[in-house]
Design an enzyme around this catalytic site. Structure first.
Site, PDB file in Angstrom:
ATOM      1  N   ASN A   7       0.874  -1.170   0.000  1.00  0.00           N
ATOM      2  CA  ASN A   7       0.000   0.000   0.000  1.00  0.00           C
ATOM      3  C   ASN A   7       0.910   1.219   0.000  1.00  0.00           C
ATOM      4  O   ASN A   7       1.352   1.685   1.047  1.00  0.00           O
ATOM      5  CB  ASN A   7      -0.900  -0.032   1.239  1.00  0.00           C
ATOM      6  CG  ASN A   7      -1.995   1.012   1.207  1.00  0.00           C
ATOM      7  OD1 ASN A   7      -1.898   2.009   0.493  1.00  0.00           O
ATOM      8  ND2 ASN A   7      -3.027   0.815   1.995  1.00  0.00           N
ATOM      9  N   ARG A  99      -2.542  -1.849  -3.599  1.00  0.00           N
ATOM     10  CA  ARG A  99      -3.535  -0.785  -3.698  1.00  0.00           C
ATOM     11  C   ARG A  99      -3.081   0.158  -4.798  1.00  0.00           C
ATOM     12  O   ARG A  99      -1.983   0.700  -4.759  1.00  0.00           O
ATOM     13  CB  ARG A  99      -3.637  -0.005  -2.380  1.00  0.00           C
ATOM     14  CG  ARG A  99      -4.527   1.242  -2.472  1.00  0.00           C
ATOM     15  CD  ARG A  99      -4.592   1.956  -1.137  1.00  0.00           C
ATOM     16  NE  ARG A  99      -5.337   3.205  -1.227  1.00  0.00           N
ATOM     17  CZ  ARG A  99      -4.789   4.416  -1.177  1.00  0.00           C
ATOM     18  NH1 ARG A  99      -3.472   4.547  -1.052  1.00  0.00           N
ATOM     19  NH2 ARG A  99      -5.534   5.495  -1.261  1.00  0.00           N
ATOM     20  N   HIS A 187     -11.038   6.341  -1.942  1.00  0.00           N
ATOM     21  CA  HIS A 187     -11.240   5.627  -0.668  1.00  0.00           C
ATOM     22  C   HIS A 187     -12.179   4.430  -0.838  1.00  0.00           C
ATOM     23  O   HIS A 187     -12.782   3.964   0.142  1.00  0.00           O
ATOM     24  CB  HIS A 187     -11.811   6.560   0.423  1.00  0.00           C
ATOM     25  CG  HIS A 187     -10.901   7.647   0.849  1.00  0.00           C
ATOM     26  ND1 HIS A 187     -11.358   8.908   1.204  1.00  0.00           N
ATOM     27  CD2 HIS A 187      -9.549   7.689   0.976  1.00  0.00           C
ATOM     28  CE1 HIS A 187     -10.335   9.679   1.534  1.00  0.00           C
ATOM     29  NE2 HIS A 187      -9.229   8.964   1.398  1.00  0.00           N
ATOM     30  N   HIS A 215     -15.480   8.267   5.746  1.00  0.00           N
ATOM     31  CA  HIS A 215     -14.038   8.049   5.867  1.00  0.00           C
ATOM     32  C   HIS A 215     -13.407   9.405   6.180  1.00  0.00           C
ATOM     33  O   HIS A 215     -13.251  10.251   5.289  1.00  0.00           O
ATOM     34  CB  HIS A 215     -13.474   7.469   4.569  1.00  0.00           C
ATOM     35  CG  HIS A 215     -11.995   7.197   4.628  1.00  0.00           C
ATOM     36  ND1 HIS A 215     -11.466   5.929   4.736  1.00  0.00           N
ATOM     37  CD2 HIS A 215     -10.921   8.044   4.600  1.00  0.00           C
ATOM     38  CE1 HIS A 215     -10.150   5.991   4.770  1.00  0.00           C
ATOM     39  NE2 HIS A 215      -9.798   7.284   4.686  1.00  0.00           N
ATOM     40  N   ARG A 248      -6.462  19.690   2.419  1.00  0.00           N
ATOM     41  CA  ARG A 248      -7.166  19.961   1.157  1.00  0.00           C
ATOM     42  C   ARG A 248      -8.409  20.799   1.422  1.00  0.00           C
ATOM     43  O   ARG A 248      -9.096  20.628   2.428  1.00  0.00           O
ATOM     44  CB  ARG A 248      -7.575  18.656   0.472  1.00  0.00           C
ATOM     45  CG  ARG A 248      -6.435  17.773   0.046  1.00  0.00           C
ATOM     46  CD  ARG A 248      -6.962  16.526  -0.645  1.00  0.00           C
ATOM     47  NE  ARG A 248      -5.922  15.519  -0.805  1.00  0.00           N
ATOM     48  CZ  ARG A 248      -6.102  14.215  -0.656  1.00  0.00           C
ATOM     49  NH1 ARG A 248      -7.309  13.739  -0.366  1.00  0.00           N
ATOM     50  NH2 ARG A 248      -5.108  13.371  -0.806  1.00  0.00           N
ATOM     51  N   GLU A 340     -12.634   7.402  13.627  1.00  0.00           N
ATOM     52  CA  GLU A 340     -12.516   6.365  14.649  1.00  0.00           C
ATOM     53  C   GLU A 340     -12.120   6.918  16.012  1.00  0.00           C
ATOM     54  O   GLU A 340     -12.445   6.304  17.043  1.00  0.00           O
ATOM     55  CB  GLU A 340     -11.466   5.331  14.219  1.00  0.00           C
ATOM     56  CG  GLU A 340     -11.839   4.527  12.984  1.00  0.00           C
ATOM     57  CD  GLU A 340     -10.688   3.660  12.498  1.00  0.00           C
ATOM     58  OE1 GLU A 340      -9.862   3.236  13.334  1.00  0.00           O
ATOM     59  OE2 GLU A 340     -10.595   3.415  11.282  1.00  0.00           O
ATOM     60  N   GLU A 390      -7.912  -1.578   5.271  1.00  0.00           N
ATOM     61  CA  GLU A 390      -7.700  -1.614   3.823  1.00  0.00           C
ATOM     62  C   GLU A 390      -6.760  -2.736   3.389  1.00  0.00           C
ATOM     63  O   GLU A 390      -7.003  -3.402   2.380  1.00  0.00           O
ATOM     64  CB  GLU A 390      -7.151  -0.265   3.344  1.00  0.00           C
ATOM     65  CG  GLU A 390      -8.157   0.869   3.373  1.00  0.00           C
ATOM     66  CD  GLU A 390      -7.547   2.171   2.908  1.00  0.00           C
ATOM     67  OE1 GLU A 390      -7.698   2.501   1.719  1.00  0.00           O
ATOM     68  OE2 GLU A 390      -6.908   2.857   3.730  1.00  0.00           O
TER      69      GLU A 390
END
Length: 406
Positions: A7, A99, A187, A215, A248, A340, A390
């Site tokens: 990943n 990924r 995502h 997410h 962002r 989370e 993931e």
């Protein structure tokens, strides 16, 4: 079967080794035998390698990272030697999953990597310049290290390929959409995993649920999921669209960019501003990390408070959009770093939907929940906190692809 997962990001490389037995469609995530990350910043020729294993061993050491292939090879050495050894030979690895951030319009499923697939990943690098090139470097590094082992690409955009055209095509000249300028969403691996996990935790068939998955990490996106398929999401042509994020901006009036261009800004300056100097960091002037924003708010920093207020306002607004797409929801699912681990974000978000009968249990929300329902028993909408996995989801996808082919 032992499956290695890579990943890769622009400033990090994470890898996990899983051993999967049985039918591979496991409801409970499997702990990796071995997990390694390499972190580096800027043009540094040295990175920090961190390795841990399921039997409790761990190491931290600096390694050269000038060439990704060399860094990955050194990382893989820790699989076979020293206190982090979990295998005797790399030949024990039977499959490698990657990924890959952007799969464009053509890749909607995990796909065996061939020269044609590599060429497509390279071509799509113009849509994901910070990610696809390093994903490709990882693939080529494994080709050099494990030339006989099959590799699989699991695309972050694939889960969103089910979004209907009315939510995909931008209201600009249609010829541009035919050139690939359309909404893709990102995502996807995380959204798909947490939706399946939510169905398991609710003891419901995924095909019977309407879910909004949130997410919320440094990058943030929502997905509206009906009957197990994504029908809307907040990220678009690039990961810049949608929610306010760590650094962002999320969606803004496009005329702002035209105005700044006329004021002399270059496209490179705008790219840097929107992707790395905006969001929580840009408004607060402190950081894109929600932990530091929370600390500054506690110390009375007004700009940090403003940044958080904007973040929550936009999050609520976009959840409202997902609600409209689904005509309601059975559950709101929070995942990733902020989702989370930040109770205040969950509280502030859920307050806006109390009129729908959503009732958050304050004690459950504050109790560091993991894969848990934190709504009250009489809430009309369930609220879940699910730890995104993931890497495990990629390993599972690889296993299932192999089974379908055999």
């Amino acid at each position: 079967m032992k499956i290695l997962v890579l990943n890769a990001g622009s400033s990090s490389q994470k890898s996990c080794l899983y051993e999967i037995t049985g039918d591979g469609i496991l409801e409970q995530p499997v702990e990796p035998l071995w997990e390694a990350t390499i972190d580096w910043t800027g043009k540094s020729a040295v990175g920090l390698l961190k390795v841990k294993t399921s039997h409790g061993a761990s190491i931290k050491t600096e390694i050269p990272v000038k060439e990704r292939q060399q860094a990955i090879a050194q990382m893989l050495d820790t699989l076979m030697q020293g206190e982090t050894q979990v295998i005797f030979d790399l030949a024990e690895i039977q499959l490698v999953g990657h990924r890959v951030v952007h799969g464009g319009q053509h890749y909607s499923q995990p796909t065996r990597i061939t020269p044609e697939v590599k060429a497509a990943i390279k071509e799509l690098a113009n849509l994901a310049p910070a990610h696809n090139p390093v994903n490709l470097e990882g693939i080529e590094a494994i080709e050099q290290t494990l030339p006989q082992v099959p590799q699989v690409a699991v695309f972050d955009t694939a889960f969103h390929s089910s979004i209907p055209p009315g939510a995909v095509v931008y209201p600009i000249p249609y010829e541009l959409s035919e050139q690939g300028i359309r909404r893709y969403g990102f995502h996807g691996i995380s959204h798909e995993y947490v939706s399946r996990r939510a169905a398991y935790l609710l003891d419901r068939d995924l095909s019977s649920l309407k879910l909004i998955t949130c997410h919320l990490g440094n990058g943030c996106s929502l997905a509206a999921i009906r009957d197990g398929s994504c029908i809307n999401t907040t990220m678009g042509f690039t990961p810049l669209e949608g929610l306010m994020m760590g650094t962002r901006s999320g969606s803004i009036d496009p005329s702002i960019l035209l105005y700044l261009l006329r004021q002399g800004y270059s496209t490179e300056q705008l790219d840097e501003m929107l992707n790395k100097q905006s969001g929580l960091k840009g408004v607060s002037g402190i950081s894109g990390d929600m932990r530091q924003i929370s600390q500054a708010i506690a110390e009375g920093n007004d700009r940090a408070k403003l940044a958080f207020d904007i973040y929550i306002h936009r999050l609520r607004s976009h959840i409202g959009s997902m609600l409209a797409s689904l005509s309601g929801t059975d559950a709101l699912v929070f995942t990733a770093g902020v989702g989370e681990n930040h109770p205040l974000t969950r509280t502030a978000t859920c307050e806006a939907f109390e009129f729908l009968g959503l009732k958050l249990d304050p004690s459950k929300n504050q109790a560091s929940p993991k894969d848990a329902d934190i709504a009250t028993s009489d809430s009309k909408i369930r609220v879940l906190v699910v730890q995104t996995q993931e890497d495990w989801a990629i390993a599972q996808s690889c296993w299932n692809l192999l089974n379908r082919e055999s």
